[in-house]
Design a protein around this motif. Structure first.
Motif, PDB file in Angstrom:
ATOM      1  N   VAL A 184       0.848  -1.193   0.000  1.00 40.16           N
ATOM      2  CA  VAL A 184       0.000   0.000   0.000  1.00 40.16           C
ATOM      3  C   VAL A 184       0.883   1.243   0.000  1.00 40.16           C
ATOM      4  O   VAL A 184       1.830   1.328   0.787  1.00 40.16           O
ATOM      5  CB  VAL A 184      -0.931   0.005   1.228  1.00 40.16           C
ATOM      6  N   THR A 185       0.592   2.184  -0.881  1.00 42.69           N
ATOM      7  CA  THR A 185       1.345   3.426  -0.935  1.00 42.69           C
ATOM      8  C   THR A 185       1.049   4.259   0.306  1.00 42.69           C
ATOM      9  O   THR A 185      -0.119   4.536   0.592  1.00 42.69           O
ATOM     10  CB  THR A 185       0.981   4.233  -2.191  1.00 42.69           C
ATOM     11  N   PRO A 186       2.086   4.651   1.080  1.00 36.08           N
ATOM     12  CA  PRO A 186       1.833   5.441   2.294  1.00 36.08           C
ATOM     13  C   PRO A 186       1.092   6.737   1.976  1.00 36.08           C
ATOM     14  O   PRO A 186       1.354   7.398   0.974  1.00 36.08           O
ATOM     15  CB  PRO A 186       3.245   5.728   2.825  1.00 36.08           C
ATOM     16  N   ILE A 187       0.169   7.085   2.845  1.00 28.97           N
ATOM     17  CA  ILE A 187      -0.602   8.318   2.677  1.00 28.97           C
ATOM     18  C   ILE A 187       0.269   9.513   3.057  1.00 28.97           C
ATOM     19  O   ILE A 187       1.086   9.443   3.978  1.00 28.97           O
ATOM     20  CB  ILE A 187      -1.868   8.279   3.549  1.00 28.97           C
ATOM     21  N   ASP A 188       0.119  10.605   2.331  1.00 28.77           N
ATOM     22  CA  ASP A 188       0.862  11.839   2.615  1.00 28.77           C
ATOM     23  C   ASP A 188       0.657  12.232   4.076  1.00 28.77           C
ATOM     24  O   ASP A 188      -0.475  12.470   4.512  1.00 28.77           O
ATOM     25  CB  ASP A 188       0.362  12.950   1.692  1.00 28.77           C
ATOM     26  N   PRO A 189       1.745  12.316   4.860  1.00 28.07           N
ATOM     27  CA  PRO A 189       1.594  12.627   6.283  1.00 28.07           C
ATOM     28  C   PRO A 189       1.029  14.026   6.552  1.00 28.07           C
ATOM     29  O   PRO A 189       0.596  14.311   7.674  1.00 28.07           O
ATOM     30  CB  PRO A 189       3.033  12.503   6.828  1.00 28.07           C
ATOM     31  N   ASN A 190       1.041  14.889   5.546  1.00 29.05           N
ATOM     32  CA  ASN A 190       0.490  16.238   5.718  1.00 29.05           C
ATOM     33  C   ASN A 190      -1.037  16.262   5.613  1.00 29.05           C
ATOM     34  O   ASN A 190      -1.662  17.285   5.915  1.00 29.05           O
ATOM     35  CB  ASN A 190       1.086  17.193   4.682  1.00 29.05           C
ATOM     36  N   LEU A 191      -1.619  15.139   5.148  1.00 29.21           N
ATOM     37  CA  LEU A 191      -3.079  15.084   5.037  1.00 29.21           C
ATOM     38  C   LEU A 191      -3.702  15.059   6.425  1.00 29.21           C
ATOM     39  O   LEU A 191      -3.251  14.324   7.311  1.00 29.21           O
ATOM     40  CB  LEU A 191      -3.499  13.835   4.263  1.00 29.21           C
ATOM     41  N   ARG A 192      -4.736  15.850   6.635  1.00 24.37           N
ATOM     42  CA  ARG A 192      -5.444  15.865   7.918  1.00 24.37           C
ATOM     43  C   ARG A 192      -6.909  15.516   7.668  1.00 24.37           C
ATOM     44  O   ARG A 192      -7.601  16.178   6.899  1.00 24.37           O
ATOM     45  CB  ARG A 192      -5.328  17.244   8.594  1.00 24.37           C
ATOM     46  N   LEU A 193      -7.326  14.430   8.306  1.00 20.83           N
ATOM     47  CA  LEU A 193      -8.709  13.996   8.251  1.00 20.83           C
ATOM     48  C   LEU A 193      -9.252  13.948   9.670  1.00 20.83           C
ATOM     49  O   LEU A 193      -8.525  13.632  10.621  1.00 20.83           O
ATOM     50  CB  LEU A 193      -8.822  12.604   7.617  1.00 20.83           C
ATOM     51  N   ALA A 194     -10.529  14.248   9.811  1.00 21.84           N
ATOM     52  CA  ALA A 194     -11.157  14.180  11.131  1.00 21.84           C
ATOM     53  C   ALA A 194     -11.139  12.743  11.640  1.00 21.84           C
ATOM     54  O   ALA A 194     -11.270  11.791  10.862  1.00 21.84           O
ATOM     55  CB  ALA A 194     -12.588  14.693  11.055  1.00 21.84           C
ATOM     56  N   PHE A 195     -10.967  12.568  12.930  1.00 25.48           N
ATOM     57  CA  PHE A 195     -10.918  11.245  13.533  1.00 25.48           C
ATOM     58  C   PHE A 195     -12.200  10.468  13.231  1.00 25.48           C
ATOM     59  O   PHE A 195     -13.303  11.002  13.297  1.00 25.48           O
ATOM     60  CB  PHE A 195     -10.742  11.353  15.054  1.00 25.48           C
ATOM     61  N   CYS A 196     -12.011   9.177  12.884  1.00 28.75           N
ATOM     62  CA  CYS A 196     -13.155   8.306  12.595  1.00 28.75           C
ATOM     63  C   CYS A 196     -13.023   7.040  13.433  1.00 28.75           C
ATOM     64  O   CYS A 196     -12.016   6.328  13.331  1.00 28.75           O
ATOM     65  CB  CYS A 196     -13.200   7.945  11.108  1.00 28.75           C
ATOM     66  N   PRO A 197     -13.996   6.727  14.262  1.00 29.36           N
ATOM     67  CA  PRO A 197     -13.902   5.531  15.105  1.00 29.36           C
ATOM     68  C   PRO A 197     -14.028   4.229  14.325  1.00 29.36           C
ATOM     69  O   PRO A 197     -13.507   3.200  14.742  1.00 29.36           O
ATOM     70  CB  PRO A 197     -15.068   5.702  16.084  1.00 29.36           C
ATOM     71  N   SER A 198     -14.714   4.251  13.169  1.00 28.78           N
ATOM     72  CA  SER A 198     -14.937   3.015  12.406  1.00 28.78           C
ATOM     73  C   SER A 198     -14.803   3.267  10.906  1.00 28.78           C
ATOM     74  O   SER A 198     -15.803   3.249  10.168  1.00 28.78           O
ATOM     75  CB  SER A 198     -16.322   2.434  12.715  1.00 28.78           C
ATOM     76  N   PRO A 199     -13.591   3.487  10.396  1.00 26.10           N
ATOM     77  CA  PRO A 199     -13.428   3.691   8.953  1.00 26.10           C
ATOM     78  C   PRO A 199     -13.760   2.404   8.199  1.00 26.10           C
ATOM     79  O   PRO A 199     -13.483   1.296   8.662  1.00 26.10           O
ATOM     80  CB  PRO A 199     -11.952   4.068   8.808  1.00 26.10           C
ATOM     81  N   GLU A 200     -14.360   2.539   7.031  1.00 28.47           N
ATOM     82  CA  GLU A 200     -14.811   1.388   6.235  1.00 28.47           C
ATOM     83  C   GLU A 200     -14.097   1.375   4.890  1.00 28.47           C
ATOM     84  O   GLU A 200     -14.055   2.380   4.182  1.00 28.47           O
ATOM     85  CB  GLU A 200     -16.324   1.460   6.023  1.00 28.47           C
ATOM     86  N   ALA A 201     -13.534   0.215   4.514  1.00 27.92           N
ATOM     87  CA  ALA A 201     -12.855   0.064   3.228  1.00 27.92           C
ATOM     88  C   ALA A 201     -13.827  -0.474   2.183  1.00 27.92           C
ATOM     89  O   ALA A 201     -14.710  -1.275   2.493  1.00 27.92           O
ATOM     90  CB  ALA A 201     -11.665  -0.867   3.375  1.00 27.92           C
ATOM     91  N   PHE A 202     -13.646  -0.055   0.926  1.00 27.42           N
ATOM     92  CA  PHE A 202     -14.503  -0.523  -0.165  1.00 27.42           C
ATOM     93  C   PHE A 202     -13.750  -0.390  -1.475  1.00 27.42           C
ATOM     94  O   PHE A 202     -12.747   0.333  -1.579  1.00 27.42           O
ATOM     95  CB  PHE A 202     -15.817   0.266  -0.213  1.00 27.42           C
ATOM     96  N   PHE A 203     -14.236  -1.093  -2.502  1.00 23.54           N
ATOM     97  CA  PHE A 203     -13.663  -0.990  -3.839  1.00 23.54           C
ATOM     98  C   PHE A 203     -14.384   0.095  -4.638  1.00 23.54           C
ATOM     99  O   PHE A 203     -15.613   0.039  -4.782  1.00 23.54           O
ATOM    100  CB  PHE A 203     -13.789  -2.305  -4.599  1.00 23.54           C
ATOM    101  N   PRO A 204     -13.662   1.066  -5.179  1.00 16.92           N
ATOM    102  CA  PRO A 204     -14.303   1.985  -6.128  1.00 16.92           C
ATOM    103  C   PRO A 204     -14.711   1.205  -7.378  1.00 16.92           C
ATOM    104  O   PRO A 204     -14.213   0.100  -7.623  1.00 16.92           O
ATOM    105  CB  PRO A 204     -13.190   2.995  -6.449  1.00 16.92           C
ATOM    106  N   ALA A 205     -15.595   1.753  -8.166  1.00 10.60           N
ATOM    107  CA  ALA A 205     -16.053   1.081  -9.387  1.00 10.60           C
ATOM    108  C   ALA A 205     -14.865   0.759 -10.285  1.00 10.60           C
ATOM    109  O   ALA A 205     -14.017   1.610 -10.545  1.00 10.60           O
ATOM    110  CB  ALA A 205     -17.051   1.972 -10.127  1.00 10.60           C
ATOM    111  N   GLY A 206     -14.792  -0.482 -10.751  1.00 13.03           N
ATOM    112  CA  GLY A 206     -13.729  -0.898 -11.656  1.00 13.03           C
ATOM    113  C   GLY A 206     -12.484  -1.424 -10.973  1.00 13.03           C
ATOM    114  O   GLY A 206     -11.587  -1.934 -11.644  1.00 13.03           O
ATOM    115  N   SER A 207     -12.395  -1.315  -9.663  1.00 12.27           N
ATOM    116  CA  SER A 207     -11.208  -1.793  -8.950  1.00 12.27           C
ATOM    117  C   SER A 207     -11.402  -3.234  -8.500  1.00 12.27           C
ATOM    118  O   SER A 207     -12.523  -3.699  -8.306  1.00 12.27           O
ATOM    119  CB  SER A 207     -10.924  -0.916  -7.732  1.00 12.27           C
ATOM    120  N   ARG A 208     -10.286  -3.947  -8.326  1.00 13.57           N
ATOM    121  CA  ARG A 208     -10.322  -5.323  -7.824  1.00 13.57           C
ATOM    122  C   ARG A 208      -8.967  -5.635  -7.211  1.00 13.57           C
ATOM    123  O   ARG A 208      -8.009  -4.865  -7.359  1.00 13.57           O
ATOM    124  CB  ARG A 208     -10.637  -6.314  -8.954  1.00 13.57           C
ATOM    125  N   ALA A 209      -8.879  -6.767  -6.537  1.00 10.42           N
ATOM    126  CA  ALA A 209      -7.642  -7.166  -5.874  1.00 10.42           C
ATOM    127  C   ALA A 209      -6.723  -7.846  -6.877  1.00 10.42           C
ATOM    128  O   ALA A 209      -6.456  -9.057  -6.822  1.00 10.42           O
ATOM    129  CB  ALA A 209      -7.947  -8.088  -4.700  1.00 10.42           C
TER     130      ALA A 209
END
Length: 248
Positions: free
Chosen positions: A70-95
Protein backbone atom coordinates in the motif's frame (compact mmCIF):
# COMPACT_ATOMS: atom_id res chain seq x y z
CA UNK A 1 4.83 51.55 63.07
CA UNK A 2 3.72 47.94 62.66
CA UNK A 3 4.01 46.25 59.18
CA UNK A 4 2.34 42.97 60.13
CA UNK A 5 -0.70 43.78 58.02
CA UNK A 6 1.50 44.05 54.90
CA UNK A 7 3.40 40.77 55.43
CA UNK A 8 0.42 38.52 56.30
CA UNK A 9 -2.75 38.55 54.16
CA UNK A 10 -6.03 38.56 56.07
CA UNK A 11 -7.81 35.22 56.65
CA UNK A 12 -10.31 35.83 53.80
CA UNK A 13 -7.54 36.31 51.23
CA UNK A 14 -5.71 33.23 52.45
CA UNK A 15 -8.90 31.17 52.03
CA UNK A 16 -9.47 32.45 48.48
CA UNK A 17 -5.90 31.66 47.47
CA UNK A 18 -6.24 28.14 48.87
CA UNK A 19 -9.44 27.49 46.99
CA UNK A 20 -7.89 28.67 43.73
CA UNK A 21 -4.93 26.33 44.22
CA UNK A 22 -7.22 23.36 44.86
CA UNK A 23 -9.34 24.14 41.75
CA UNK A 24 -6.21 24.42 39.64
CA UNK A 25 -4.98 21.03 40.80
CA UNK A 26 -8.36 19.44 40.07
CA UNK A 27 -8.38 20.94 36.56
CA UNK A 28 -4.98 19.47 35.77
CA UNK A 29 -6.11 16.06 37.05
CA UNK A 30 -9.18 15.84 34.75
CA UNK A 31 -8.53 13.14 32.07
CA UNK A 32 -8.90 13.80 28.32
CA UNK A 33 -12.54 13.37 27.39
CA UNK A 34 -13.96 11.38 24.48
CA UNK A 35 -14.94 14.62 22.83
CA UNK A 36 -11.37 15.90 22.77
CA UNK A 37 -10.23 12.58 21.33
CA UNK A 38 -12.65 12.81 18.42
CA UNK A 39 -11.34 16.26 17.65
CA UNK A 40 -7.82 14.86 17.15
CA UNK A 41 -6.81 14.14 13.52
CA UNK A 42 -7.15 10.65 12.08
CA UNK A 43 -4.12 8.37 12.41
CA UNK A 44 -3.26 7.76 8.74
CA UNK A 45 -1.37 4.57 9.55
CA UNK A 46 -4.68 2.98 10.54
CA UNK A 47 -6.11 3.79 7.08
CA UNK A 48 -3.10 2.17 5.37
CA UNK A 49 -3.54 -0.94 7.50
CA UNK A 50 -7.28 -0.97 6.81
CA UNK A 51 -6.66 -0.91 3.05
CA UNK A 52 -4.08 -3.72 3.24
CA UNK A 53 -6.31 -5.96 5.36
CA UNK A 54 -9.20 -5.36 2.95
CA UNK A 55 -7.13 -6.37 -0.10
CA UNK A 56 -5.81 -9.50 1.62
CA UNK A 57 -9.38 -10.53 2.48
CA UNK A 58 -10.53 -9.88 -1.09
CA UNK A 59 -7.67 -12.03 -2.44
CA UNK A 60 -8.77 -15.20 -0.64
CA UNK A 61 -9.06 -18.00 -3.20
CA UNK A 62 -6.47 -16.56 -5.60
CA UNK A 63 -4.40 -19.20 -7.46
CA UNK A 64 -1.09 -18.38 -5.74
CA UNK A 65 0.79 -16.51 -3.03
CA UNK A 66 -0.64 -13.02 -2.48
CA UNK A 67 1.53 -10.00 -1.70
CA UNK A 68 -0.06 -6.61 -0.99
CA UNK A 69 1.75 -3.27 -0.84
CA UNK A 70 0.00 0.00 0.00
CA UNK A 71 1.34 3.43 -0.93
CA UNK A 72 1.83 5.44 2.29
CA UNK A 73 -0.60 8.32 2.68
CA UNK A 74 0.86 11.84 2.61
CA UNK A 75 1.59 12.63 6.28
CA UNK A 76 0.49 16.24 5.72
CA UNK A 77 -3.08 15.08 5.04
CA UNK A 78 -5.44 15.86 7.92
CA UNK A 79 -8.71 14.00 8.25
CA UNK A 80 -11.16 14.18 11.13
CA UNK A 81 -10.92 11.24 13.53
CA UNK A 82 -13.16 8.31 12.60
CA UNK A 83 -13.90 5.53 15.10
CA UNK A 84 -14.94 3.01 12.41
CA UNK A 85 -13.43 3.69 8.95
CA UNK A 86 -14.81 1.39 6.24
CA UNK A 87 -12.86 0.06 3.23
CA UNK A 88 -14.50 -0.52 -0.17
CA UNK A 89 -13.66 -0.99 -3.84
CA UNK A 90 -14.30 1.99 -6.13
CA UNK A 91 -16.05 1.08 -9.39
CA UNK A 92 -13.73 -0.90 -11.66
CA UNK A 93 -11.21 -1.79 -8.95
CA UNK A 94 -10.32 -5.32 -7.82
CA UNK A 95 -7.64 -7.17 -5.87
CA UNK A 96 -5.39 -7.59 -8.91
CA UNK A 97 -2.30 -5.59 -9.93
CA UNK A 98 -2.32 -1.81 -9.49
CA UNK A 99 -5.56 -0.87 -7.78
CA UNK A 100 -7.14 1.53 -5.32
CA UNK A 101 -9.16 1.13 -2.14
CA UNK A 102 -11.67 3.65 -0.86
CA UNK A 103 -11.80 4.46 2.86
CA UNK A 104 -14.88 6.28 4.09
CA UNK A 105 -16.21 7.63 7.36
CA UNK A 106 -19.88 8.32 8.01
CA UNK A 107 -19.75 9.54 11.61
CA UNK A 108 -19.06 11.84 13.39
CA UNK A 109 -17.60 13.54 10.30
CA UNK A 110 -18.28 12.33 6.76
CA UNK A 111 -15.28 11.94 4.45
CA UNK A 112 -13.94 9.60 1.74
CA UNK A 113 -10.32 9.00 0.81
CA UNK A 114 -8.64 6.70 -1.75
CA UNK A 115 -5.50 4.67 -1.10
CA UNK A 116 -3.29 3.42 -3.95
CA UNK A 117 -2.03 -0.17 -3.71
CA UNK A 118 -0.63 -3.11 -5.64
CA UNK A 119 -1.65 -6.77 -5.39
CA UNK A 120 0.78 -9.38 -6.72
CA UNK A 121 -0.16 -13.05 -7.08
CA UNK A 122 2.80 -15.40 -7.51
CA UNK A 123 2.00 -18.80 -9.00
CA UNK A 124 3.02 -21.27 -11.72
CA UNK A 125 1.78 -20.77 -15.27
CA UNK A 126 2.24 -22.70 -18.51
CA UNK A 127 4.79 -21.78 -21.19
CA UNK A 128 6.02 -23.58 -24.30
CA UNK A 129 9.02 -25.79 -23.51
CA UNK A 130 9.84 -26.16 -27.22
CA UNK A 131 8.85 -24.28 -30.37
CA UNK A 132 5.20 -24.94 -31.28
CA UNK A 133 3.93 -24.76 -34.83
CA UNK A 134 0.57 -23.82 -36.27
CA UNK A 135 -1.73 -26.84 -36.39
CA UNK A 136 0.35 -28.83 -33.89
CA UNK A 137 -1.47 -30.87 -31.24
CA UNK A 138 0.13 -30.15 -27.89
CA UNK A 139 1.75 -32.95 -25.85
CA UNK A 140 2.87 -32.81 -22.23
CA UNK A 141 6.60 -32.87 -23.17
CA UNK A 142 6.15 -29.60 -25.05
CA UNK A 143 5.00 -27.70 -21.97
CA UNK A 144 6.68 -26.49 -18.80
CA UNK A 145 5.71 -24.49 -15.74
CA UNK A 146 7.16 -21.11 -14.87
CA UNK A 147 6.60 -19.06 -11.71
CA UNK A 148 5.80 -15.36 -11.76
CA UNK A 149 3.35 -12.60 -10.92
CA UNK A 150 0.11 -13.50 -12.70
CA UNK A 151 -1.13 -9.90 -12.49
CA UNK A 152 1.60 -8.78 -14.90
CA UNK A 153 0.64 -11.36 -17.56
CA UNK A 154 -2.01 -11.04 -20.27
CA UNK A 155 -5.51 -12.42 -19.74
CA UNK A 156 -6.33 -16.01 -20.66
CA UNK A 157 -3.19 -17.78 -19.37
CA UNK A 158 -3.18 -21.36 -18.08
CA UNK A 159 -2.05 -22.51 -14.63
CA UNK A 160 -2.21 -26.27 -15.30
CA UNK A 161 -0.86 -28.44 -18.15
CA UNK A 162 -4.04 -30.51 -18.24
CA UNK A 163 -5.97 -27.46 -19.43
CA UNK A 164 -3.94 -27.48 -22.68
CA UNK A 165 -3.08 -31.09 -23.52
CA UNK A 166 -4.53 -32.32 -26.81
CA UNK A 167 -5.46 -28.87 -28.05
CA UNK A 168 -4.28 -27.46 -31.39
CA UNK A 169 -2.03 -24.43 -31.77
CA UNK A 170 -3.52 -21.65 -33.94
CA UNK A 171 -0.18 -19.85 -34.46
CA UNK A 172 3.51 -20.72 -34.24
CA UNK A 173 5.11 -20.02 -30.85
CA UNK A 174 8.75 -19.84 -29.75
CA UNK A 175 10.07 -21.74 -26.74
CA UNK A 176 9.31 -19.88 -23.53
CA UNK A 177 6.18 -18.18 -24.89
CA UNK A 178 3.33 -17.77 -22.43
CA UNK A 179 0.40 -19.78 -23.77
CA UNK A 180 -2.99 -18.03 -23.82
CA UNK A 181 -6.45 -19.29 -24.62
CA UNK A 182 -6.69 -17.24 -27.82
CA UNK A 183 -3.58 -19.03 -29.18
CA UNK A 184 -5.33 -22.43 -29.19
CA UNK A 185 -8.20 -23.96 -31.03
CA UNK A 186 -10.90 -25.26 -28.76
CA UNK A 187 -11.35 -29.01 -28.83
CA UNK A 188 -14.41 -30.16 -30.72
CA UNK A 189 -16.80 -32.18 -28.58
CA UNK A 190 -19.18 -32.75 -31.52
CA UNK A 191 -18.21 -33.19 -35.16
CA UNK A 192 -20.35 -32.64 -38.23
CA UNK A 193 -22.44 -35.72 -39.25
CA UNK A 194 -21.68 -37.38 -35.91
CA UNK A 195 -24.47 -39.30 -34.22
CA UNK A 196 -25.20 -37.51 -30.98
CA UNK A 197 -27.51 -37.98 -28.03
CA UNK A 198 -30.04 -35.19 -27.57
CA UNK A 199 -31.18 -34.61 -24.01
CA UNK A 200 -34.15 -32.55 -22.87
CA UNK A 201 -35.01 -32.18 -19.20
CA UNK A 202 -37.73 -30.33 -17.36
CA UNK A 203 -39.63 -30.31 -14.10
CA UNK A 204 -39.81 -33.97 -13.09
CA UNK A 205 -38.90 -35.49 -16.47
CA UNK A 206 -35.93 -36.23 -18.73
CA UNK A 207 -36.06 -37.38 -22.37
CA UNK A 208 -33.19 -38.43 -24.62
CA UNK A 209 -32.97 -39.56 -28.22
CA UNK A 210 -30.45 -39.63 -31.05
CA UNK A 211 -29.84 -37.45 -34.08
CA UNK A 212 -27.16 -36.37 -36.53
CA UNK A 213 -25.10 -33.21 -35.90
CA UNK A 214 -25.25 -30.70 -38.74
CA UNK A 215 -22.22 -28.66 -37.59
CA UNK A 216 -19.07 -28.93 -35.49
CA UNK A 217 -19.26 -27.57 -31.94
CA UNK A 218 -17.05 -27.03 -28.92
CA UNK A 219 -18.23 -27.19 -25.31
CA UNK A 220 -20.94 -24.56 -24.84
CA UNK A 221 -21.47 -23.81 -28.52
CA UNK A 222 -24.81 -23.96 -30.33
CA UNK A 223 -25.30 -27.02 -32.50
CA UNK A 224 -28.09 -28.08 -34.86
CA UNK A 225 -29.21 -31.70 -34.99
CA UNK A 226 -31.32 -33.49 -37.59
CA UNK A 227 -33.63 -35.94 -35.91
CA UNK A 228 -34.65 -39.34 -37.32
CA UNK A 229 -37.91 -37.93 -38.68
CA UNK A 230 -36.07 -35.13 -40.51
CA UNK A 231 -36.88 -32.37 -37.99
CA UNK A 232 -33.99 -30.03 -37.19
CA UNK A 233 -33.61 -28.88 -33.58
CA UNK A 234 -31.10 -26.52 -31.93
CA UNK A 235 -29.29 -27.19 -28.67
CA UNK A 236 -26.05 -26.60 -26.79
CA UNK A 237 -23.08 -28.96 -26.89
CA UNK A 238 -21.62 -30.06 -23.56
CA UNK A 239 -18.24 -31.52 -22.63
CA UNK A 240 -19.54 -35.10 -22.78
CA UNK A 241 -20.60 -34.71 -26.42
CA UNK A 242 -24.32 -34.49 -25.76
CA UNK A 243 -26.71 -31.85 -27.08
CA UNK A 244 -28.85 -30.24 -24.40
CA UNK A 245 -32.19 -28.81 -25.46
CA UNK A 246 -34.07 -26.51 -23.13
CA UNK A 247 -37.47 -27.92 -22.27
CA UNK A 248 -40.43 -25.56 -22.72
Amino acid sequence: MSFSTLNHPPPFNRLAIGLLAIMGALFLAIPVTAQSQTEAPQDLRILNLKAKEFLIAQSVGSPGKVEVSVTPIDPNLRLAFCPSPEAFFPAGSRAWGKTSVGIRCSSPTSWTFYVQANVSIFADYVVAATPLYQGQVIANSELQMQKGDLTTLPAGIFTNNSQILGRTVKMSLTAGSVIRQDMLKQTLVIQQNQTVRVVSAGNGFSVSTEGQAINNATDGQVVQVRMIGGQVITGTANASGQVVVNAK
